[in-house]
Write a protein that holds these residues in place. Structure first.
Motif, PDB file in Angstrom:
ATOM      1  N   PRO A 214      23.109 -81.994  -7.883  1.00 38.00           N
ATOM      2  CA  PRO A 214      23.102 -83.422  -8.197  1.00 38.00           C
ATOM      3  C   PRO A 214      23.817 -83.738  -9.517  1.00 38.00           C
ATOM      4  CG  PRO A 214      20.926 -82.687  -7.496  1.00 38.00           C
ATOM      5  CD  PRO A 214      21.765 -81.457  -7.675  1.00 38.00           C
ATOM      6  N   SER A 215      24.504 -84.881  -9.530  1.00 34.85           N
ATOM      7  CA  SER A 215      25.196 -85.355 -10.732  1.00 34.85           C
ATOM      8  C   SER A 215      24.512 -86.600 -11.256  1.00 34.85           C
ATOM      9  CB  SER A 215      26.650 -85.693 -10.413  1.00 34.85           C
ATOM     10  OG  SER A 215      27.426 -84.534 -10.365  1.00 34.85           O
ATOM     11  N   ARG A 216      24.653 -86.808 -12.576  1.00 35.11           N
ATOM     12  CA  ARG A 216      23.982 -87.894 -13.263  1.00 35.11           C
ATOM     13  C   ARG A 216      24.857 -89.149 -13.313  1.00 35.11           C
ATOM     14  NH1 ARG A 216      24.141 -89.863 -18.125  1.00 35.11           N
ATOM     15  NH2 ARG A 216      22.259 -90.777 -18.966  1.00 35.11           N
ATOM     16  N   ALA A 217      24.212 -90.292 -13.128  1.00 35.96           N
ATOM     17  CA  ALA A 217      24.806 -91.608 -13.421  1.00 35.96           C
ATOM     18  C   ALA A 217      26.025 -91.954 -12.573  1.00 35.96           C
ATOM     19  CB  ALA A 217      25.143 -91.710 -14.914  1.00 35.96           C
ATOM     20  N   ILE A 218      26.039 -91.526 -11.326  1.00 34.50           N
ATOM     21  CA  ILE A 218      27.090 -91.965 -10.398  1.00 34.50           C
ATOM     22  C   ILE A 218      26.753 -93.405 -10.007  1.00 34.50           C
ATOM     23  CG2 ILE A 218      28.179 -91.589  -8.163  1.00 34.50           C
ATOM     24  CD1 ILE A 218      27.220 -88.671  -8.345  1.00 34.50           C
TER      25      ILE A 218
END
Length: 126
Positions: free
Chosen positions: A70-74
């Motif tokens: 998971p990636s942050r702040a998309i």
């Protein structure tokens, strides 16, 4: 939505959908057309590290992007840019997001139900 901290799981996503992708070679990569799926790398901000992902091609030329982690702040409205090695394949505007890591964790904890202090942390009483 304002998360309680910069690293709150509600800020992380591992699934998103773009609009119709603009491919630099004008056509989607042959592997993606053939298999309807393809591993590559993704970024949505110029300076960020590339993130391994799997693209799934939709009939309308849009793609689902499943991130390996998971990636942050998309955020919808940003552009997802796809790479194979050093080669930029193309990009598409992010339209929709899958559920956040926080929502996914809630699903796993559903049997217990959220604890009052967790609810207070998310939605402080006014």
């Amino acid at each position: 939505f304002k998360a309680p901290s910069r690293d709150h799981p509600a800020l992380y996503r591992d699934l998103l959908r773009t609009n119709r992708v603009h491919w630099i070679a004008e056509e989607p990569p042959a592997e993606l057309v053939r298999d309807k799926m393809m591993e590559c790398h993704f970024r949505f901000q110029h300076q960020m590290a590339l993130v391994p992902c799997v693209l799934t091609l939709n009939q309308d030329g849009s793609v689902w992007v499943t991130l390996v982690k998971p990636s942050r702040a998309i955020t919808p409205g940003q552009f997802a840019v796809f790479y194979k090695g050093d080669e930029c394949l193309g990009s598409g505007k992010i339209l929709r997001m899958g559920p956040s890591v926080y929502v996914m964790q809630q699903g796993k904890n559903r049997e217990e139900g959220p604890k009052k202090e967790e609810i207070d942390k998310i939605e402080p009483a006014t």
